[in-house]
Design an enzyme around this catalytic site. Structure first.
Site, mmCIF file in Angstrom:
data_model
loop_
_atom_site.group_PDB
_atom_site.id
_atom_site.type_symbol
_atom_site.label_atom_id
_atom_site.label_comp_id
_atom_site.label_asym_id
_atom_site.label_seq_id
_atom_site.Cartn_x
_atom_site.Cartn_y
_atom_site.Cartn_z
ATOM 1 N N CYS A 139 68.585 41.120 77.423
ATOM 2 C CA CYS A 139 69.039 42.291 78.189
ATOM 3 C C CYS A 139 70.519 42.560 77.931
ATOM 4 O O CYS A 139 71.386 41.863 78.459
ATOM 5 C CB CYS A 139 68.766 42.044 79.671
ATOM 6 S SG CYS A 139 69.343 43.361 80.744
ATOM 7 N N CYS A 142 72.566 43.641 80.968
ATOM 8 C CA CYS A 142 72.875 42.523 81.878
ATOM 9 C C CYS A 142 73.958 41.621 81.296
ATOM 10 O O CYS A 142 74.866 41.200 82.002
ATOM 11 C CB CYS A 142 71.629 41.663 82.118
ATOM 12 S SG CYS A 142 70.144 42.613 82.429
ATOM 13 N N ASP A 143 73.859 41.290 80.016
ATOM 14 C CA ASP A 143 74.694 40.221 79.458
ATOM 15 C C ASP A 143 75.730 40.695 78.444
ATOM 16 O O ASP A 143 76.575 39.901 78.010
ATOM 17 C CB ASP A 143 73.794 39.161 78.786
ATOM 18 C CG ASP A 143 72.876 38.503 79.805
ATOM 19 O OD1 ASP A 143 73.247 38.460 80.989
ATOM 20 O OD2 ASP A 143 71.781 38.059 79.419
HETATM 21 P P1 FAD Z 1 60.211 40.014 88.115
HETATM 22 O O1 FAD Z 1 61.589 39.543 88.338
HETATM 23 O O2 FAD Z 1 59.660 40.084 86.750
HETATM 24 O O3 FAD Z 1 59.243 39.180 89.061
HETATM 25 C C1 FAD Z 1 57.857 39.286 88.967
HETATM 26 C C2 FAD Z 1 57.227 38.336 89.962
HETATM 27 O O4 FAD Z 1 55.817 38.575 90.009
HETATM 28 C C3 FAD Z 1 57.391 36.856 89.610
HETATM 29 O O5 FAD Z 1 57.779 36.174 90.772
HETATM 30 C C4 FAD Z 1 55.998 36.410 89.178
HETATM 31 O O6 FAD Z 1 55.728 35.055 89.471
HETATM 32 C C5 FAD Z 1 55.129 37.326 90.043
HETATM 33 N N1 FAD Z 1 53.771 37.552 89.558
HETATM 34 C C6 FAD Z 1 53.370 37.938 88.312
HETATM 35 N N2 FAD Z 1 52.010 38.000 88.262
HETATM 36 C C7 FAD Z 1 51.550 37.649 89.490
HETATM 37 C C8 FAD Z 1 50.244 37.505 90.064
HETATM 38 N N3 FAD Z 1 49.131 37.721 89.342
HETATM 39 N N4 FAD Z 1 50.148 37.089 91.349
HETATM 40 C C9 FAD Z 1 51.269 36.860 92.097
HETATM 41 N N5 FAD Z 1 52.520 37.000 91.613
HETATM 42 C C10 FAD Z 1 52.664 37.369 90.321
HETATM 43 N N6 FAD Z 1 69.004 42.500 85.880
HETATM 44 C C11 FAD Z 1 70.182 42.729 86.497
HETATM 45 O O7 FAD Z 1 70.267 43.622 87.325
HETATM 46 N N7 FAD Z 1 71.276 41.933 86.226
HETATM 47 C C12 FAD Z 1 71.262 40.916 85.337
HETATM 48 O O8 FAD Z 1 72.280 40.249 85.106
HETATM 49 C C13 FAD Z 1 70.028 40.650 84.667
HETATM 50 N N8 FAD Z 1 69.937 39.654 83.765
HETATM 51 C C14 FAD Z 1 68.730 39.415 83.151
HETATM 52 C C15 FAD Z 1 68.660 38.404 82.229
HETATM 53 C C16 FAD Z 1 67.461 38.113 81.605
HETATM 54 C C17 FAD Z 1 67.397 36.979 80.613
HETATM 55 C C18 FAD Z 1 66.295 38.891 81.912
HETATM 56 C C19 FAD Z 1 64.977 38.575 81.260
HETATM 57 C C20 FAD Z 1 66.379 39.951 82.817
HETATM 58 C C21 FAD Z 1 67.592 40.227 83.438
HETATM 59 N N9 FAD Z 1 67.714 41.266 84.327
HETATM 60 C C22 FAD Z 1 68.904 41.488 84.980
HETATM 61 C C23 FAD Z 1 66.571 42.143 84.634
HETATM 62 C C24 FAD Z 1 65.915 41.699 85.957
HETATM 63 O O9 FAD Z 1 65.705 40.305 85.923
HETATM 64 C C25 FAD Z 1 64.595 42.426 86.167
HETATM 65 O O10 FAD Z 1 64.788 43.813 86.078
HETATM 66 C C26 FAD Z 1 64.045 42.105 87.561
HETATM 67 O O11 FAD Z 1 63.911 40.708 87.736
HETATM 68 C C27 FAD Z 1 62.688 42.751 87.781
HETATM 69 O O12 FAD Z 1 62.302 42.432 89.071
HETATM 70 P P2 FAD Z 1 60.805 42.541 89.555
HETATM 71 O O13 FAD Z 1 60.803 42.115 90.984
HETATM 72 O O14 FAD Z 1 60.250 43.874 89.246
HETATM 73 O O15 FAD Z 1 59.967 41.517 88.671
#
Ligand code: FAD
Length: 322
Positions: A139, A142-143
């Site tokens: 990302c 992010c980084d």
């Molecule tokens: P996710 O964080 O993807 O969470 C999904 C959740 O769903 C998980 O807990 C998983 O276990 C659960 N899940 C999946 N399938 C199932 C199922 N069948 N049953 C029950 N639960 C399930 N964003 C920023 O704003 N700042 C940053 O500095 C930043 N750094 C990042 C660095 C990296 C390396 C990455 C990969 C991403 C980064 N991001 C950052 C982006 C950010 O992490 C994502 O946009 C954000 O986490 C998305 O949130 P979400 O809640 O939609 O899903």
């Protein structure tokens, strides 16, 4: 209709990333007593991030794990019922909706918020995992900030890769864009922007694949790439960071025959109006990266988690006042 239901809930939330926990905080405060399933990755994608510098109000050192632990504690404090299980099967063709967990327990609900996020695709190199968060990132928004005036590489040839290369070219000294094909898949307008920067601080390596990521205790120090043209060439490039931009996979496998999807992302009504997080099934809402292939940030995921909880609350209000 299936038998042996473990419990029935007004609202179930799937996912423990920023979208899921934010939805839980709002829903708990609205007295909906939500049940949240964390899935196999409690805290979501952010737990692998060493430093977050774009979460508003938190300008001191903050790791992804700290932020997600805080969100967990916040939801728990408001009495969200949290289960560390994954949902393996769903049936949205029946009312109430049915969800079956990895322990084969069956749960039903009147409304559901899907916040199952997405998973970045990786190249599959062992050194990639070793240096994740220490020079390997997925990302740039992010980084990228950590690579001011440094030399970085971006891998990929689609919209994301070109966008990340352009974004980084405003921060880093030099950006090496590595693509395994000769032609970029990105939109024409992005390629035009890219070509304007080639020869300035973007260097293209077409028909090239990353063979090895090199590093030491401080993190990534270089990459070895192979040029697939004849004769094949091994090229060493000194870099401080590598951004893998070969795509994201939304975690939607279990919803495929149940909900309307587009390119594996769940389709919601979207926009700023009541019910904008609703899927094609009334009572089922979706939020965060599972619906978003554009912004993919913690704050945008949290924001849509909040919207989904408010939408679910309105839906349940109407249902129970009938
Ligand atoms: P996710 O964080 O993807 O969470 C999904 C959740 O769903 C998980 O807990 C998983 O276990 C659960 N899940 C999946 N399938 C199932 C199922 N069948 N049953 C029950 N639960 C399930 N964003 C920023 O704003 N700042 C940053 O500095 C930043 N750094 C990042 C660095 C990296 C390396 C990455 C990969 C991403 C980064 N991001 C950052 C982006 C950010 O992490 C994502 O946009 C954000 O986490 C998305 O949130 P979400 O809640 O939609 O899903």
């Amino acid at each position: 209709m299936e038998n042996n239901i473990t419990s029935h809930h007004k609202l179930i939330i799937l996912g423990s990333g920023p979208a899921g926990y934010t939805a839980a905080i709002y829903a708990s405060r609205a007295n909906l007593q939500p049940l949240l399933f964390t899935g196999t990755n409690p805290g979501g994608q952010l737990v692998n991030t060493h430093q977050i510098e774009n979460w508003p109000g938190d300008f001191k050192k903050l790791t992804g794990l700290e932020l997600m632990n805080r969100m967990h504690d916040h939801a728990k404090l408001l009495n969200t019922n949290i289960l560390f299980n994954e949902i393996k099967r769903v049936n949205f063709k029946q009312l109430p909706f049915l969800l079956v967990s990895d322990t084969n327990e069956k749960f039903t609900c009147d409304s559901l918020i899907i916040a199952t996020g997405s998973s970045p695709k990786y190249l599959g190199l062992s050194t990639e995992t070793k240096f994740l968060g220490h020079g390997v990132s997925t990302c740039a928004v992010c980084d990228g900030f950590f690579y001011k005036n440094k030399i970085v590489a971006v891998v990929g040839g689609g919209n994301t890769a070109v966008e990340e290369a352009l974004y980084l070219s405003n921060i880093a000294r030099t950006v090496h864009l590595i693509h395994r094909r000769n032609i970029f898949k990105a939109e024409k307008r992005l390629i035009e922007h890219l070509l304007k920067k080639v020869g300035k601080n973007i260097i293209l390596h077409k028909q090239c694949t990353v063979n090895k990521i090199l590093g030491d205790k401080s993190g990534v120090t270089g990459i070895n790439i192979i040029n697939k043209n004849f004769p094949k060439q091994n090229i060493m490039i000194n870099i401080s960071g590598i951004f893998i931009a070969i795509g994201n996979i939304p975690n939607t496998n279990i919803f495929h025959d149940q909900l309307l999807m587009s390119k594996n992302y769940i389709v919601i009504q979207s926009g700023i109006h009541e019910n904008s997080t609703q899927t094609n099934i009334p009572g089922i809402f979706a939020a965060g990266d599972v619906v978003d292939h554009v912004y993919r940030q913690a704050i945008t995921s949290s924001a849509s988690g909040c919207m989904a909880a408010l939408d679910a609350e309105k839906f349940l209000d109407k249902k129970y006042s009938l």
